[in-house]
Design a protein around this motif. Structure first.
Motif, PDB file in Angstrom:
ATOM      1  N   MET A   1     -73.087 -39.451 -22.945  1.00 55.57           N
ATOM      2  CA  MET A   1     -73.844 -40.533 -22.631  1.00 55.57           C
ATOM      3  C   MET A   1     -74.630 -41.450 -23.627  1.00 55.57           C
ATOM      4  O   MET A   1     -74.744 -40.816 -24.991  1.00 55.57           O
ATOM      5  CB  MET A   1     -74.942 -39.807 -21.586  1.00 55.57           C
TER       6      MET A   1
ATOM      7  N   ASP B   1     -76.553 -34.130 -22.510  1.00 53.03           N
ATOM      8  CA  ASP B   1     -75.432 -35.536 -22.430  1.00 53.03           C
ATOM      9  C   ASP B   1     -74.310 -35.737 -22.825  1.00 53.03           C
ATOM     10  O   ASP B   1     -73.784 -36.687 -22.775  1.00 53.03           O
ATOM     11  CB  ASP B   1     -76.619 -36.517 -23.067  1.00 53.03           C
TER      12      ASP B   1
ATOM     13  N   LYS C   1     -68.819 -46.397 -29.417  1.00 58.12           N
ATOM     14  CA  LYS C   1     -69.988 -46.431 -28.697  1.00 58.12           C
ATOM     15  C   LYS C   1     -70.556 -47.806 -28.698  1.00 58.12           C
ATOM     16  O   LYS C   1     -70.539 -48.552 -29.719  1.00 58.12           O
ATOM     17  CB  LYS C   1     -70.952 -45.445 -29.071  1.00 58.12           C
TER      18      LYS C   1
END
Ligand SMILES: [Mg+2]
Length: 363
Positions: free
Chosen positions: A13, A107, A161
């Motif tokens: 995440m 996560d 990311k």
């Protein structure tokens, strides 16, 4: 023997705690948000939003340093119960696809989707669908790495990311690894990275020129893992965490403790309590975990797993003492101590392989 090629996805995440806060409070969107200790405390940054990262703020940085870099950042105290709730929703999406889900933290997780419940062939399509569901059902973004082993899947998820999707098929793996900076390899922390750089080894390609013996000389046993990883080899399976039962006792101290001796006497009584609970339930434990929370609310745990399950307080305390030696107190006062016993086994199970534990229960 030829093993079938696996399909592994690593999902992470994006800026998890901070993203959840921004999702739930629209006034925080587009702003530098820091989840962690207050700026005037000795706490650290747990997670920060991408807006905060633009100021060079990152996880584990002291909150005071983060404040200096960005005084107008919004500091938020972590709401772990909320993050756990959202994490369960994320993991539920993963488990709707495969039972082989191995969470690494709240996560992130590895998924083995070689055989999946969605009946989908392409791992890339599965990763896209998971990202789509996280976005539509939870209004959050995740980054995914798709490959044929854990090492490459994890490198992939961190490669682009946020909201990334990086696919590394076997045919492109070596080329990808060869260009990979040495610091991106599994097990290469700051210290090992410096060592490699001082030897002029900066990329996966240069790493591949070293023999197993040379690698072991440079960084010990993990050199063997690096030797394999540099060649795209990582056979570790995705192991789903079984729901583990544990027994634990913790206590928030009436006043902060500074002296190790004082902490040890608290720990000793916690061990006695844990031992009583284990005995009452006919359980013995293989893993003992020590939890220490400092007055700045930073919390650490240290664990040790022993071969022979234990039940008696004395044995537990001996382990807890050793674990205390592994804690870096650096003069910080302690506000909470805890002792946990996990990897529990029923006493009846132990008769075959560990008769001495059964004997202990007779006294
Ligand atoms: Mg993350």
């Amino acid at each position: 023997m030829d093993e079938p090629i696996r399909k592994i996805i690593h999902i992470d995440m994006d800026a998890f705690y901070a993203s959840v806060e921004q999702r739930d409070n629209p006034s925080l969107r587009g702003k530098p948000v820091i989840v962690g200790g207050a700026p005037n405390s000795r706490g650290v940054v747990a997670t920060c939003s991408y807006e905060a990262r633009a100021y060079g703020i990152h996880s584990a940085m002291p909150s005071s340093a983060a404040y200096k870099r960005c005084p107008h950042a919004v500091f938020i105290k972590p709401d772990m119960e909320k993050y756990k709730r959202v994490s369960r929703q994320v993991m539920a999406i993963f488990r709707s696809c495969t039972d082989l889900v191995e969470p690494l933290s709240l996560d992130e997780a590895y998924l083995d989707v070689t055989n999946n419940k969605w009946g989908m062939t392409y791992a890339t399509e599965i990763a896209k669908e998971i990202k789509r569901r996280i976005a539509s059902e939870l209004q959050l973004t995740a980054s995914a790495g798709v490959s044929y082993n854990k090492f490459l899947a994890k490198v992939g998820s961190g490669y682009r990311k946020p909201n990334g999707l990086v696919v590394i098929p076997p045919s492109r793996a070596q080329q990808f690894i060869d260009r990979l900076p040495i610091g991106k390899f599994f097990g290469v922390g700051e210290v090992t990275e410096k060592k490699f750089l001082s030897l002029g080894i900066e990329t996966g390609r240069q790493l591949r020129e070293l023999s197993r013996e040379e690698l072991v000389q440079i960084c010990g046993k993990k050199g063997l893992t690096l030797y394999e990883n540099a060649r795209g080899i990582d056979r570790r399976p995705v192991v789903p965490n079984r729901p583990r039962k544990s027994v634990g006792k913790e206590t928030t101290l009436a006043s902060d403790l500074y002296a190790i001796e004082d902490m040890l006497s608290v720990i000793e009584s916690l061990c006695e309590k844990v031992s009583r609970t284990l005995t009452a339930n006919d359980r013995a434990a293989q893993t003992i975990t020590l939890k220490v929370k400092f007055s700045d609310f930073q919390q650490i745990t240290r664990s040790m797993t022993v071969e022979e399950p234990i039940q008696e307080a004395e044995a537990m305390y001996a382990i807890a003492r050793e674990l205390m030696d592994k804690v870096q107190f650096e003069g910080r006062p302690v506000r909470l101590l805890g002792v946990y016993a996990s990897k529990l086994r029923h006493i009846d199970e132990l008769t075959k392989d560990a008769p001495q534990v059964v004997q202990l229960t007779l006294f």
